[in-house]
Design a protein around this motif. Structure first.
Motif, PDB file in Angstrom:
ATOM      1  N   ILE A   1       0.887  -1.172   0.018  1.00  0.00           N
ATOM      2  CA  ILE A   1      -0.067  -0.143  -0.016  1.00  0.00           C
ATOM      3  C   ILE A   1       0.800   1.170  -0.071  1.00  0.00           C
ATOM      4  O   ILE A   1       1.887   1.230   0.747  1.00  0.00           O
ATOM      5  CB  ILE A   1      -0.955   0.075   1.339  1.00  0.00           C
ATOM      6  N   TYR A   2       0.567   1.827  -0.792  1.00  0.00           N
ATOM      7  CA  TYR A   2       1.189   3.441  -0.860  1.00  0.00           C
ATOM      8  C   TYR A   2       0.241   4.586  -0.638  1.00  0.00           C
ATOM      9  O   TYR A   2      -0.939   4.542  -1.104  1.00  0.00           O
ATOM     10  CB  TYR A   2       1.820   3.877  -2.299  1.00  0.00           C
ATOM     11  N   LEU A   3       0.564   5.600   0.437  1.00  0.00           N
ATOM     12  CA  LEU A   3      -0.278   6.747   0.627  1.00  0.00           C
ATOM     13  C   LEU A   3       0.372   7.815   0.139  1.00  0.00           C
ATOM     14  O   LEU A   3       1.549   7.968   0.479  1.00  0.00           O
ATOM     15  CB  LEU A   3      -0.705   6.413   2.005  1.00  0.00           C
ATOM     16  N   PHE A   4      -0.355   8.548  -0.482  1.00  0.00           N
ATOM     17  CA  PHE A   4       0.275  10.168  -0.951  1.00  0.00           C
ATOM     18  C   PHE A   4      -0.725  11.046  -0.006  1.00  0.00           C
ATOM     19  O   PHE A   4      -1.892  11.188  -0.070  1.00  0.00           O
ATOM     20  CB  PHE A   4      -0.030  10.363  -2.313  1.00  0.00           C
ATOM     21  N   LYS A   5      -0.055  12.001   0.602  1.00  0.00           N
ATOM     22  CA  LYS A   5      -0.576  13.228   1.370  1.00  0.00           C
ATOM     23  C   LYS A   5      -0.541  14.459   0.473  1.00  0.00           C
ATOM     24  O   LYS A   5       0.714  14.680   0.064  1.00  0.00           O
ATOM     25  CB  LYS A   5      -0.201  13.357   2.658  1.00  0.00           C
ATOM     26  N   ILE A   6      -1.656  15.157   0.349  1.00  0.00           N
ATOM     27  CA  ILE A   6      -1.343  16.690  -0.211  1.00  0.00           C
ATOM     28  C   ILE A   6      -1.843  17.604   0.843  1.00  0.00           C
ATOM     29  O   ILE A   6      -2.872  17.417   1.583  1.00  0.00           O
ATOM     30  CB  ILE A   6      -2.634  16.433  -1.443  1.00  0.00           C
ATOM     31  N   ILE A   7      -1.144  18.262   0.981  1.00  0.00           N
ATOM     32  CA  ILE A   7      -1.266  19.367   2.377  1.00  0.00           C
ATOM     33  C   ILE A   7      -1.060  20.725   1.609  1.00  0.00           C
ATOM     34  O   ILE A   7       0.036  21.293   1.121  1.00  0.00           O
ATOM     35  CB  ILE A   7      -0.025  19.140   3.259  1.00  0.00           C
ATOM     36  N   ASN A   8      -1.827  21.539   1.703  1.00  0.00           N
ATOM     37  CA  ASN A   8      -2.017  22.955   1.200  1.00  0.00           C
ATOM     38  C   ASN A   8      -1.545  23.181  -0.250  1.00  0.00           C
ATOM     39  O   ASN A   8      -0.842  23.983  -0.440  1.00  0.00           O
ATOM     40  CB  ASN A   8      -1.273  23.725   2.185  1.00  0.00           C
ATOM     41  N   LEU A   9      -2.528  22.390  -1.053  1.00  0.00           N
ATOM     42  CA  LEU A   9      -2.250  22.584  -2.693  1.00  0.00           C
ATOM     43  C   LEU A   9      -2.690  24.108  -2.699  1.00  0.00           C
ATOM     44  O   LEU A   9      -3.965  24.045  -2.822  1.00  0.00           O
ATOM     45  CB  LEU A   9      -2.897  21.426  -3.306  1.00  0.00           C
ATOM     46  N   HIS A  10      -2.061  24.773  -3.438  1.00  0.00           N
ATOM     47  CA  HIS A  10      -2.518  26.012  -3.631  1.00  0.00           C
ATOM     48  C   HIS A  10      -2.313  26.251  -5.345  1.00  0.00           C
ATOM     49  O   HIS A  10      -1.172  25.999  -5.745  1.00  0.00           O
ATOM     50  CB  HIS A  10      -1.777  27.325  -3.044  1.00  0.00           C
ATOM     51  N   VAL A  11      -3.112  26.765  -5.949  1.00  0.00           N
ATOM     52  CA  VAL A  11      -3.166  26.768  -7.620  1.00  0.00           C
ATOM     53  C   VAL A  11      -2.881  28.041  -8.037  1.00  0.00           C
ATOM     54  O   VAL A  11      -3.371  29.187  -7.566  1.00  0.00           O
ATOM     55  CB  VAL A  11      -4.600  26.001  -8.022  1.00  0.00           C
ATOM     56  N   SER A  12      -2.356  28.332  -9.452  1.00  0.00           N
ATOM     57  CA  SER A  12      -2.120  29.612  -9.742  1.00  0.00           C
ATOM     58  C   SER A  12      -3.307  29.910 -10.593  1.00  0.00           C
ATOM     59  O   SER A  12      -3.443  31.258 -10.730  1.00  0.00           O
ATOM     60  CB  SER A  12      -0.991  29.307 -10.770  1.00  0.00           C
ATOM     61  N   SER A  13      -4.345  29.125 -11.190  1.00  0.00           N
ATOM     62  CA  SER A  13      -5.506  29.348 -12.093  1.00  0.00           C
ATOM     63  C   SER A  13      -6.701  29.261 -11.196  1.00  0.00           C
ATOM     64  O   SER A  13      -6.947  28.062 -10.700  1.00  0.00           O
ATOM     65  CB  SER A  13      -5.238  28.889 -13.054  1.00  0.00           C
ATOM     66  N   ASN A  14      -7.564  30.230 -11.504  1.00  0.00           N
ATOM     67  CA  ASN A  14      -8.792  29.932 -10.715  1.00  0.00           C
ATOM     68  C   ASN A  14      -9.700  29.088 -11.330  1.00  0.00           C
ATOM     69  O   ASN A  14      -9.576  28.999 -12.480  1.00  0.00           O
ATOM     70  CB  ASN A  14      -9.513  31.250 -10.478  1.00  0.00           C
TER      71      ASN A  14
END
Lengths: 203, 206
Positions: free
Chosen positions: A52-65
């Motif tokens: 099992i692999y687990l990916f955490k995404i923390i505070n993903l902020h994007v450039s385009s609305n």
């Protein structure tokens, strides 16, 4: 746990005793910090070591609305284009308190498609303090017998500004090993965010 | 990873180099056990609690929460002033599914009465637990990067409970504390009455 070093918990330097059979602990394999990146790619370290692999995404902020966080998988070539069949549902509640929904995202699922899987099909915001956080589990990526299942969820600041939740699940319909995972936006860059990949042993 | 033993992956015996920053560990920070308590609070810097930028992710596990008042909800709120006030503005979404033990009814629906829109109210995270002797609820709450001073503070949660009418409720909520101030304390309490029993554990994830 036994032997000359019996206490591993919290030890962040020096030598520790390897976990018996490597089971039960999440092992941090890699951390990637985004900085105006078009893609975030975990292109090594995904193999038969962990079931099992687990990916955490923390505070993903994007450039385009008004854009969609997406994920895709690599199955042996250099391209992130594994064939997938998935389901995707989401819910949302806006700050103005005049709109809520829980719905299956018929435009956001995939049926034997090599395209990117949206984490939140109804789009996220790029206002300065907006960020998304969540997780993605990938099961047995190195199996050459079965399809490769994944499940994930992401809490977002949606656009127009709202609390949103995106849930995805599905499988890469291949018996080839999955050896890479890519995160990207459908438009624009990932301006900021921390991405972590862990492995969980079971034997 | 570097040093005299550079390759840890897959090594199940002998000595290995400790992972940088203890990567992959769930570090148990604090467990609070309820006994007819009006609230349970985790305050950074108090009673060995760490709730700051040390970890990018914190996890609360609430186990066998048993209320004093029938159908009360376990709720939580955040503080940005060291626990003096639990009134941080939040927006959230909330979904509930349920199934009767006698198989007579099922549902999956958005619950507008349990979400928040820019309020300072406590957020429900355990739905209507019963007070019968064997009735309790459990779940997991993830709080991301509370020490960050640039972005809102996201949370996601999922829980299961048994209510007084012998229904299983499964609820999942997510949202954000709409502040760029650091969150440094979290408080749990019931929507009515006390937390008669149960444990809440705080972990830091590296």
């Amino acid at each position: 746990m036994s032997g000359i070093i019996s206490q591993n918990v919290g030890r962040t330097s020096g030598l520790v005793k390897a976990a018996a059979a490597g089971g039960g602990a999440w092992t941090l394999i890699e951390t990637i910090t985004a900085s105006s990146d078009s893609t975030i790619e975990f292109d090594s370290g995904i193999d038969s070591t962990y079931p099992i692999y687990l990916f955490k995404i923390i505070n993903l902020h994007v450039s385009s609305n008004n854009t969609k966080p997406q994920v895709n998988f690599r199955d042996g070539s250099t391209a992130y284009d594994a064939t997938k069949t998935t389901t995707h549902y989401s819910c949302s509640h806006n700050e103005a308190d005049n709109q809520t929904w829980l719905q299956y995202e018929t435009g956001g699922d995939l049926a034997e498609s090599t395209g990117d899987q949206a984490f939140f099909y109804q789009n996220v915001s790029n206002v300065d303090d907006a960020a998304s956080s969540g997780e993605l589990f990938l099961f047995s990526p190195s199996s050459t017998t079965f399809v490769k299942h994944f499940i994930g969820r992401l809490a977002v600041v949606a656009n127009p500004v709202a609390s949103g939740q995106g849930y995805i699940g599905g499988y890469c319909n291949t018996t080839a090993a999955i050896d890479g995972v890519q995160f990207k936006m459908n438009s624009g860059n990932i301006d900021a965010g921390t991405f972590k990949m862990y492995g969980l042993g079971d034997s | 990873m570097s040093g005299i033993i550079a390759q840890n992956v897959g090594r199940h015996g002998g000595l290995i180099k400790a992972p940088e920053a203890g990567g992959g560990a769930w570090t148990l920070i604090k467990t609070l056990t309820a006994s007819a308590d009006s609230d349970l609070s985790f305050v950074d810097g108090t009673d060995d609690v760490v709730l700051d930028s040390t970890y990018k992710e914190y996890v609360f596990k609430f186990i066998n929460i048993h209320p004093s008042v029938d159908e009360a909800h376990l709720t939580f709120q955040a503080s940005t002033d060291g626990g003096s006030n639990y009134d941080t503005t939040l927006t959230s979404s909330y979904v509930l599914s349920y199934h009767a033990e006698n198989d007579s009814e099922t549902s999956l629906a958005y619950q507008a009465g349990h979400d928040q829109a820019q309020t300072t109210n406590f957020q429900n995270i355990l739905h209507g637990t019963g007070t019968g002797n064997d009735e309790a609820g459990s779940g997991i709450l993830h709080l991301f990067d509370p020490g960050n001073t640039t972005f809102v503070k996201s949370f996601i949660h999922r829980a299961s409970t048994l209510n007084t009418a012998d229904y299983n409720y499964q609820n999942f909520a997510a949202g954000y504390f709409n502040t760029t101030s650091a969150v440094d304390a979290i408080q749990f309490k019931m929507s009515s009455g006390n937390i008669d029993a149960g444990t809440i554990s705080l972990y830091g994830i590296t």
